[in-house]
Design a protein around this motif. Structure first.
Motif, PDB file in Angstrom:
ATOM      1  N   UNK A  37       0.828  -1.211   0.000  1.00  0.00           N
ATOM      2  CA  UNK A  37       0.000   0.000   0.000  1.00  0.00           C
ATOM      3  C   UNK A  37       0.860   1.259   0.000  1.00  0.00           C
ATOM      4  N   UNK A  38       1.906   1.257   0.826  1.00  0.00           N
ATOM      5  CA  UNK A  38       2.802   2.416   0.893  1.00  0.00           C
ATOM      6  C   UNK A  38       3.436   2.703  -0.456  1.00  0.00           C
ATOM      7  N   UNK A  75       3.799   6.183  -5.261  1.00  0.00           N
ATOM      8  CA  UNK A  75       3.736   6.339  -6.718  1.00  0.00           C
ATOM      9  C   UNK A  75       2.651   7.316  -7.160  1.00  0.00           C
ATOM     10  N   UNK A  76       1.761   7.699  -6.225  1.00  0.00           N
ATOM     11  CA  UNK A  76       0.655   8.589  -6.565  1.00  0.00           C
ATOM     12  C   UNK A  76      -0.576   7.858  -7.060  1.00  0.00           C
ATOM     13  N   UNK A 105      -6.197   6.568  -8.489  1.00  0.00           N
ATOM     14  CA  UNK A 105      -6.257   7.484  -9.625  1.00  0.00           C
ATOM     15  C   UNK A 105      -5.130   7.119 -10.575  1.00  0.00           C
ATOM     16  N   UNK A 106      -5.385   7.211 -11.858  1.00  0.00           N
ATOM     17  CA  UNK A 106      -4.342   6.923 -12.830  1.00  0.00           C
ATOM     18  C   UNK A 106      -4.840   6.024 -13.942  1.00  0.00           C
ATOM     19  N   UNK A 107      -3.910   5.324 -14.537  1.00  0.00           N
ATOM     20  CA  UNK A 107      -4.158   4.461 -15.690  1.00  0.00           C
ATOM     21  C   UNK A 107      -4.687   3.099 -15.240  1.00  0.00           C
ATOM     22  N   UNK A 133      -0.554  -3.322 -10.773  1.00  0.00           N
ATOM     23  CA  UNK A 133      -0.153  -3.113  -9.380  1.00  0.00           C
ATOM     24  C   UNK A 133      -0.988  -3.983  -8.440  1.00  0.00           C
ATOM     25  N   UNK A 134      -2.284  -4.099  -8.707  1.00  0.00           N
ATOM     26  CA  UNK A 134      -3.139  -4.952  -7.888  1.00  0.00           C
ATOM     27  C   UNK A 134      -2.682  -6.404  -7.943  1.00  0.00           C
TER      28      UNK A 134
END
Length: 94
Positions: A26-27, A32-33, A52-54, A61-62
């Motif tokens: 999570x961190x 990474x934003x 938020x993001x692509x 990432x998930x």
């Protein structure tokens, strides 16, 4: 903007075995934003992440979450286009 809902397969006890690694993950998402907010569901059946993001980057990432790698949780991703937000939360608007 995305709402990610995690649902545990075998209760919070199974998640506890991987919680430290999940928090480190999570961190990285915050650094990474990609992540804006996160927390556990009540009752503790999983968690929720505001991202938020692509979408492709989020999905990748998930897949690297220790909860995913160890089969602890399922993930449901909902894309949202917020049109109204409270003062101070304007970033959430599409």
């Amino acid at each position: 903007m995305f709402i990610v809902s995690l649902t545990y397969h075998n209760g919070p006890e199974a998640a506890d075995d991987h919680l430290t690694a999940h928090i480190d993950w999570l961190k990285q998402g915050y650094s990474s934003g990609l992540f804006l907010a996160s927390g556990r569901k009540i009752p503790r059946t999983g968690g929720v992440i505001l991202a938020d993001g692509d979408r492709a980057a989020l999905d990748a990432f998930l897949a690297a979450d220790p909860f995913a790698l160890h089969g602890v949780a399922d993930y449901e991703v909902t894309e949202v286009a917020f049109s109204i937000a409270a003062e101070g939360l304007e970033r959430l608007k599409d």
